[in-house]
Design a protein around this motif. Structure first.
Motif, PDB file in Angstrom:
ATOM      1  N   ALA A 190       0.838  -1.199   0.000  1.00 16.17           N
ATOM      2  CA  ALA A 190       0.000   0.000   0.000  1.00 16.17           C
ATOM      3  C   ALA A 190       0.877   1.256   0.000  1.00 16.17           C
ATOM      4  O   ALA A 190       2.007   1.219   0.482  1.00 16.17           O
ATOM      5  CB  ALA A 190      -0.896  -0.001   1.236  1.00 16.17           C
ATOM      6  N   PRO A 191       0.353   2.358  -0.553  1.00 13.33           N
ATOM      7  CA  PRO A 191       1.171   3.569  -0.641  1.00 13.33           C
ATOM      8  C   PRO A 191       1.214   4.344   0.676  1.00 13.33           C
ATOM      9  O   PRO A 191       0.385   4.134   1.555  1.00 13.33           O
ATOM     10  CB  PRO A 191       0.421   4.395  -1.690  1.00 13.33           C
ATOM     11  N   GLY A 192       2.175   5.268   0.752  1.00 10.02           N
ATOM     12  CA  GLY A 192       2.147   6.270   1.827  1.00 10.02           C
ATOM     13  C   GLY A 192       3.153   6.053   2.945  1.00 10.02           C
ATOM     14  O   GLY A 192       3.669   4.954   3.150  1.00 10.02           O
ATOM     15  N   GLY A 193       3.403   7.162   3.653  1.00 12.88           N
ATOM     16  CA  GLY A 193       4.413   7.189   4.704  1.00 12.88           C
ATOM     17  C   GLY A 193       4.023   6.374   5.931  1.00 12.88           C
ATOM     18  O   GLY A 193       4.880   5.792   6.594  1.00 12.88           O
ATOM     19  N   LEU A 194       2.717   6.317   6.211  1.00 15.44           N
ATOM     20  CA  LEU A 194       2.283   5.575   7.403  1.00 15.44           C
ATOM     21  C   LEU A 194       2.756   4.124   7.306  1.00 15.44           C
ATOM     22  O   LEU A 194       3.369   3.589   8.230  1.00 15.44           O
ATOM     23  CB  LEU A 194       0.759   5.651   7.496  1.00 15.44           C
ATOM     24  N   TYR A 254      -5.562  10.396  10.757  1.00 13.30           N
ATOM     25  CA  TYR A 254      -6.704  11.300  10.732  1.00 13.30           C
ATOM     26  C   TYR A 254      -8.025  10.637  10.352  1.00 13.30           C
ATOM     27  O   TYR A 254      -9.080  11.192  10.584  1.00 13.30           O
ATOM     28  CB  TYR A 254      -6.403  12.448   9.763  1.00 13.30           C
ATOM     29  N   GLN A 255      -7.950   9.458   9.733  1.00 10.24           N
ATOM     30  CA  GLN A 255      -9.197   8.799   9.331  1.00 10.24           C
ATOM     31  C   GLN A 255      -9.939   8.227  10.543  1.00 10.24           C
ATOM     32  O   GLN A 255     -11.119   7.918  10.458  1.00 10.24           O
ATOM     33  CB  GLN A 255      -8.905   7.650   8.342  1.00 10.24           C
ATOM     34  N   LEU A 256      -9.237   8.091  11.684  1.00  9.81           N
ATOM     35  CA  LEU A 256      -9.810   7.356  12.823  1.00  9.81           C
ATOM     36  C   LEU A 256      -9.822   8.184  14.118  1.00  9.81           C
ATOM     37  O   LEU A 256      -9.612   7.647  15.201  1.00  9.81           O
ATOM     38  CB  LEU A 256      -9.010   6.055  13.035  1.00  9.81           C
ATOM     39  N   MET A 264      -0.900  10.871  15.136  1.00 11.44           N
ATOM     40  CA  MET A 264      -1.368  11.653  13.979  1.00 11.44           C
ATOM     41  C   MET A 264      -0.182  11.821  13.018  1.00 11.44           C
ATOM     42  O   MET A 264       0.794  12.480  13.350  1.00 11.44           O
ATOM     43  CB  MET A 264      -1.851  13.015  14.475  1.00 11.44           C
ATOM     44  N   HIS A 265      -0.291  11.227  11.843  1.00  5.69           N
ATOM     45  CA  HIS A 265       0.835  11.279  10.891  1.00  5.69           C
ATOM     46  C   HIS A 265       0.870  12.582  10.108  1.00  5.69           C
ATOM     47  O   HIS A 265       1.878  12.914   9.503  1.00  5.69           O
ATOM     48  CB  HIS A 265       0.739  10.107   9.907  1.00  5.69           C
ATOM     49  N   ILE A 266      -0.234  13.282  10.064  1.00  6.25           N
ATOM     50  CA  ILE A 266      -0.289  14.513   9.252  1.00  6.25           C
ATOM     51  C   ILE A 266      -0.270  15.725  10.188  1.00  6.25           C
ATOM     52  O   ILE A 266      -0.382  15.567  11.405  1.00  6.25           O
ATOM     53  CB  ILE A 266      -1.531  14.511   8.316  1.00  6.25           C
ATOM     54  N   ASP A 310       6.835  11.366  -4.924  1.00  3.30           N
ATOM     55  CA  ASP A 310       5.684  11.768  -4.118  1.00  3.30           C
ATOM     56  C   ASP A 310       4.470  10.931  -4.489  1.00  3.30           C
ATOM     57  O   ASP A 310       4.397  10.415  -5.598  1.00  3.30           O
ATOM     58  CB  ASP A 310       5.306  13.231  -4.428  1.00  3.30           C
ATOM     59  N   ARG A 311       3.521  10.860  -3.545  1.00  2.82           N
ATOM     60  CA  ARG A 311       2.182  10.477  -3.990  1.00  2.82           C
ATOM     61  C   ARG A 311       1.671  11.664  -4.794  1.00  2.82           C
ATOM     62  O   ARG A 311       2.018  12.811  -4.484  1.00  2.82           O
ATOM     63  CB  ARG A 311       1.257  10.243  -2.786  1.00  2.82           C
ATOM     64  N   LEU A 312       0.869  11.388  -5.815  1.00  3.86           N
ATOM     65  CA  LEU A 312       0.370  12.511  -6.620  1.00  3.86           C
ATOM     66  C   LEU A 312      -0.688  13.242  -5.788  1.00  3.86           C
ATOM     67  O   LEU A 312      -1.869  12.892  -5.824  1.00  3.86           O
ATOM     68  CB  LEU A 312      -0.207  11.985  -7.946  1.00  3.86           C
ATOM     69  N   PRO A 340       0.163   6.962  -7.979  1.00  2.00           N
ATOM     70  CA  PRO A 340      -1.268   7.241  -8.031  1.00  2.00           C
ATOM     71  C   PRO A 340      -1.868   7.261  -6.633  1.00  2.00           C
ATOM     72  O   PRO A 340      -1.488   6.462  -5.784  1.00  2.00           O
ATOM     73  CB  PRO A 340      -1.836   6.058  -8.820  1.00  2.00           C
ATOM     74  N   SER A 341      -2.795   8.175  -6.408  1.00  5.85           N
ATOM     75  CA  SER A 341      -3.370   8.309  -5.072  1.00  5.85           C
ATOM     76  C   SER A 341      -4.782   8.891  -5.169  1.00  5.85           C
ATOM     77  O   SER A 341      -5.012   9.817  -5.934  1.00  5.85           O
ATOM     78  CB  SER A 341      -2.476   9.251  -4.264  1.00  5.85           C
ATOM     79  N   ARG A 342      -5.705   8.294  -4.411  1.00  8.18           N
ATOM     80  CA  ARG A 342      -7.060   8.843  -4.233  1.00  8.18           C
ATOM     81  C   ARG A 342      -7.642   9.330  -5.561  1.00  8.18           C
ATOM     82  O   ARG A 342      -8.135  10.472  -5.670  1.00  8.18           O
ATOM     83  CB  ARG A 342      -7.022   9.983  -3.202  1.00  8.18           C
ATOM     84  N   GLU A 343      -7.581   8.453  -6.543  1.00 10.01           N
ATOM     85  CA  GLU A 343      -7.836   8.902  -7.907  1.00 10.01           C
ATOM     86  C   GLU A 343      -9.273   9.295  -8.197  1.00 10.01           C
ATOM     87  O   GLU A 343      -9.545   9.916  -9.212  1.00 10.01           O
ATOM     88  CB  GLU A 343      -7.392   7.805  -8.883  1.00 10.01           C
TER      89      GLU A 343
HETATM   90  C1  G6P Z   1      -0.477   9.612   4.080  1.00  7.11           C
HETATM   91  C2  G6P Z   1      -1.428   9.419   5.246  1.00  7.11           C
HETATM   92  C3  G6P Z   1      -1.745   7.936   5.445  1.00  7.11           C
HETATM   93  C4  G6P Z   1      -2.233   7.333   4.155  1.00  7.11           C
HETATM   94  C5  G6P Z   1      -1.217   7.573   3.048  1.00  7.11           C
HETATM   95  C6  G6P Z   1      -1.690   7.037   1.702  1.00  7.11           C
HETATM   96  O1  G6P Z   1       0.779   9.100   4.393  1.00  7.11           O
HETATM   97  O2  G6P Z   1      -0.882   9.956   6.422  1.00  7.11           O
HETATM   98  O3  G6P Z   1      -2.740   7.776   6.432  1.00  7.11           O
HETATM   99  O4  G6P Z   1      -2.474   5.954   4.303  1.00  7.11           O
HETATM  100  O5  G6P Z   1      -0.976   8.958   2.937  1.00  7.11           O
HETATM  101  O6  G6P Z   1      -2.933   7.568   1.385  1.00  7.11           O
HETATM  102  P1  G6P Z   1      -4.170   6.631   1.091  1.00  7.11           P
HETATM  103  O7  G6P Z   1      -5.341   7.533   1.056  1.00  7.11           O
HETATM  104  O8  G6P Z   1      -3.855   6.004  -0.221  1.00  7.11           O
HETATM  105  O9  G6P Z   1      -4.260   5.622   2.193  1.00  7.11           O
END
Ligand code: G6P
Length: 769
Positions: free
Chosen positions: A41-45, A150-152, A172-174, A287-289, A322-325
């Motif tokens: 899965a994508p992302g820094g978390l 942040y989603q939770l 909180m990662h963001i 980067d994620r886009l 690609p992200s949240r397309e």
């Molecule tokens: C950031 C957020 C994570 C998220 C990631 C990827 O790193 O802090 O919570 O999982 O982006 O984004 P996505 O929406 O694809 O999970």
């Protein structure tokens, strides 16, 4: 796969740990012929949390990335994974809607306008409840539950309602937004209450933790003391302490470092360079886009440099995964970026040369490592970013210490990575200048900067982050057991002296809540103002009082590290009950500690008794010679030391003469093969080499997890500053060159620092005296 040090596991003892995030580390993927597989899965978390879960072998609860995926708990490598199933409607309204259409832009300084829809909020509540129910069903009694991102944000309070036996932690990662921005959220109070269901809330930066506490102050009636919020539970009116503090996240340094040094990866890096046409320099963006990443800004700067023909033969490789397309703002962004890249390549490319290589794909870690090795410059231009782990991955991959990191000031990483070329991405001229500077930076400067950056990242890698966080969580879980009297009192007025720099204050807040803590202090010029004759020096009453209070607080060890002999420090009347006292720059130790050092097998500290006869004779001869030469000089004071003698010139009337005496004394010492220690208006000649750094390292070995606060004013204190680590704090008093990260003006300020720490740790105010 993971290289995480084996230290996190021991922290939770025999309690279970459950990790929860919106996304699992893998996405469920079904290809056209119906074959199922898992992809990273994508992302820094995921980058940061995966190595921890691999090491702990614990359960990770989350969503598998598609609609209606509900599977039995399964295992990948060492991780146990459990899915929370989201319907298409949940994905549209909770994930794409409230999480990424409302909270994400709001928390990233409204770079694009957040949208507020009541149906989205309802879905957010519904799905958070679904997560809470699933955790409540899965978590064994007394587990630690670590919820991410942040989603939770409502899950901590929802979970606490069902399971009071659990210790609940949230990270909180963001970024957390400033109060005035957060204020826009129609459901702001519910979000704050949701988060406060946790025992510990971790943030990336000091600024994020401060913003959160400001929001608590505005939207609840709960008081805060330092980093602690006192929450009153609505049901029975009982009180709980919630720690809200920064814990900057990191990466698995060794994993990236080793990966990047692999032969196949280096070969792949050379292939990449050749495939790009062997340009002089490769500039990389990864980067994620996402509109928070400032991809547009960097393309603009690069385009202008191409127009001015200032880039030489460089190529910009932009990986945009690609992200949240399906979210509108992301669709718009993708279009804009792709049009811009097309325009640049159309205008400035030629057959065989493509100035911008744009890759709208995710890559394996191996391919990413090869790209990092190939890249001469990494360009991070985020407009707002919780941390930015790509910057840290690049640093870890640069084994030869070359390469330049251009880093946006608006990332969490910029707080730590001070040796990067820091830029404001909105300032296109500044960005262009940084790119040109990076492309032309001499190797020696690259190495100086990269070596410092590698030190920072390797010292605070992801296992450090997790250990610090989990240590705070296990400490917090014991708070319930603290008796009333030891607990924080909400009636106490907190005094925050204005003259302590904010950066020190933030670090003190953080240290105050550590399970255990070592305070190491110099005496003259630090606890006691400098005076003409050393025998007249006295500790400031406020400092003594603050230290007494700190000494009584469980887990605090105070150590006095003075250049004076033990006999001479005792003559000043400083009260040292329960302290470690080391004299003669680490050469002498009080009896109790000396015994502990021996038991801990630390290189036995020296005592005068350990000197050989021949050494005793040499010391005597030295003292005799020195007193013959300088004894009758006006104003010179000779201080006998167990291993030599100190020559003080503070009272010599003529400053030039004082200088001459010090120089002559140093020469004499050197000629006799002695150690010469330089201090303010003093030279010390000694038969043995000891320094405060050595003794401080020894003290640390007695209690390895305690962060250290060291304060000192003199040249000899630099040895102690030199052994401080990332989670420690070094404060230099007064002027003069120093490697300490912080500075105050005077012993009065030191007393104020200690008073502030005492107050943050115990709630007791130590006013000016
Ligand atoms: C950031 C957020 C994570 C998220 C990631 C990827 O790193 O802090 O919570 O999982 O982006 O984004 P996505 O929406 O694809 O999970």
């Amino acid at each position: 796969m993971s290289n995480v040090k084996k230290q996190t596991k021991s922290l939770v003892g025999n309690r279970n740990l459950v990790v929860v995030s919106n996304r699992l580390p893998v996405d469920h993927f079904v290809n056209d012929s119906g074959q199922e597989s898992w992809v990273k899965a994508p992302g820094g978390l995921v980058t940061a949390v995966e190595p921890i879960v691999q090491e702990m072998g614990c359960l990770w609860i989350g969503w598998a990335g598609g609609p209606d995926i509900s599977l039995e708990t399964f295992q990948i490598d060492n991780m146990q994974l459990a899915t929370v199933s989201l319907s298409s409607e949940d994905i549209a309204e909770y994930y794409e809607g409230f999480s990424n259409g409302t909270i994400w832009p709001l928390y990233h300084d409204v770079i694009t306008p957040p949208r507020f829809h009541r149906e989205w909020w309802d879905a957010y509540k519904r799905v958070n409840q679904k997560f809470a129910d699933r955790i409540a069903a899965e978590a064994k009694p007394n587990s630690i539950v670590w919820i991410h991102d942040y989603q939770l944000q409502l899950v901590p309070a929802m979970l606490r309602e069902q399971r009071q036996d659990l210790t609940i932690a949230f990270f909180m990662h963001i970024p957390f937004p400033a109060r005035a921005i957060f204020a826009q959220l129609p459901w702001r109070r519910q979000i704050v209450e949701g988060l406060l269901g946790a025992d510990v809330i971790g943030f990336q930066r000091v600024q994020d933790a401060n913003s959160f506490r400001a929001v608590v102050e505005r939207y609840t009636a709960y008081p805060s003391y330092g980093n602690i919020v006192m929450v009153t539970d609505a049901g029975d009116g009982s009180q709980r302490q919630v720690l809200a503090q920064e814990f900057p996240i990191s990466i698995d340094f060794n994993f990236f470092s080793e990966l990047a040094s692999r032969e196949d990866i280096r070969k792949r890096a050379s292939e990449i360079r050749a495939d790009l046409g062997n340009p002089e320099k490769i500039i990389l963006g990864v980067d994620r886009l996402d509109y928070t990443k400032g991809i547009h800004h960097r393309l603009k700067a690069y385009e202008e440099l191409l127009a001015d023909a200032e880039t030489g033969s460089t190529v910009l490789v932009q990986v945009a995964s690609p992200s949240r397309e399906r979210v509108e703002a992301y669709k718009v962004l993708r279009n804009e970026i792709e049009v811009t890249v097309g325009r640049i390549n159309g205008q400035y490319g030629s057959i065989g040369r493509t100035p911008v290589v744009y890759l709208h794909q995710g890559f394996s870690r191996e391919e990413m490592a090869a790209l990092y090795v190939a890249a001469d410059v990494l360009l991070v231009t985020a407009l707002r970013d919780g941390m930015n782990l790509v910057a840290k991955e690049y640093i870890a991959s640069r084994g030869d210490s070359t390469g330049v990191l251009i880093l946006s000031e608006f990332t969490g990483s910029a707080d730590e990575l001070r040796q990067a070329l820091l830029v404001n991405p909105h300032d296109i001229e500044g960005l262009k200048a940084a790119i040109v500077r990076a492309v032309h930076m001499p190797n020696s400067e690259q190495q100086r900067r990269m070596t410092a950056l590698r030190k920072v990242v390797s010292e605070n890698d992801v296992s450090n982050w997790a250990s610090n966080f989990l240590r705070a969580v296990t400490t917090a879980s014991k708070w319930g057991e603290i008796s009333e009297t030891e607990n924080f009192s909400k009636d106490l007025a907190f005094a925050a002296p204005a003259f302590i720099p904010k950066s020190i204050e933030a670090k003190l807040r953080r240290m105050a809540t550590a399970d255990s803590l070592t305070l190491a202090l110099d005496f003259d010029g630090t606890l006691a103002p400098l005076v003409k004759h050393p025998s007249q020096a006295r500790i400031l009453p406020r400092a003594q009082h603050a230290l007494e209070i700190l000494q009584r607080s469980p887990g605090v060890q105070i150590a006095l590290l003075t250049g004076r002999s033990l006999a001479s420090i005792m003559e000043t009347g400083v009260q040292t009950d329960g302290w470690i006292v080391s004299g003669s720059h680490g050469a002498e130790l009080d009896e109790v500690t000396a015994k502990q050092f021996l038991e801990a097998n630390l290189s036995a500290m020296l005592t005068p008794e350990s000197l050989s006869e021949e050494e005793v004779e040499r010391v005597e001869k030295l003292v005799n010679r020195v007193s013959r030469v300088f004894g009758s000089e006006k104003g010179v004071y000779l201080e006998p030391k167990p291993f030599g003698v100190a020559i003080h010139t503070r009272q010599v009337p003529d400053p030039e003469n004082a200088e001459d005496i010090l120089e002559a004394a140093a020469e004499m010492g050197k000629a006799a093969g002695l150690e010469v220690r330089v201090g303010k208006m003093v030279r010390e000649l000694s038969i043995r080499r000891n320094d405060k750094g050595q003794v401080l390292s020894g003290i640390r070995t007695l209690n390895p997890h305690a962060p250290v606060l060291f304060i000192g004013d003199d040249v000899t204190d630099e040895d102690a500053f030199a052994v401080l680590k990332h989670s420690d704090l070094g404060i230099k008093v007064g002027a003069g060159e120093s490697i300490a990260s912080e500075r105050v003006d005077s012993p009065e300020d030191v007393a104020a620092v200690l008073a502030m720490l005492a107050e943050y740790r115990t709630g007791i105010t130590v006013g000016s005296m």
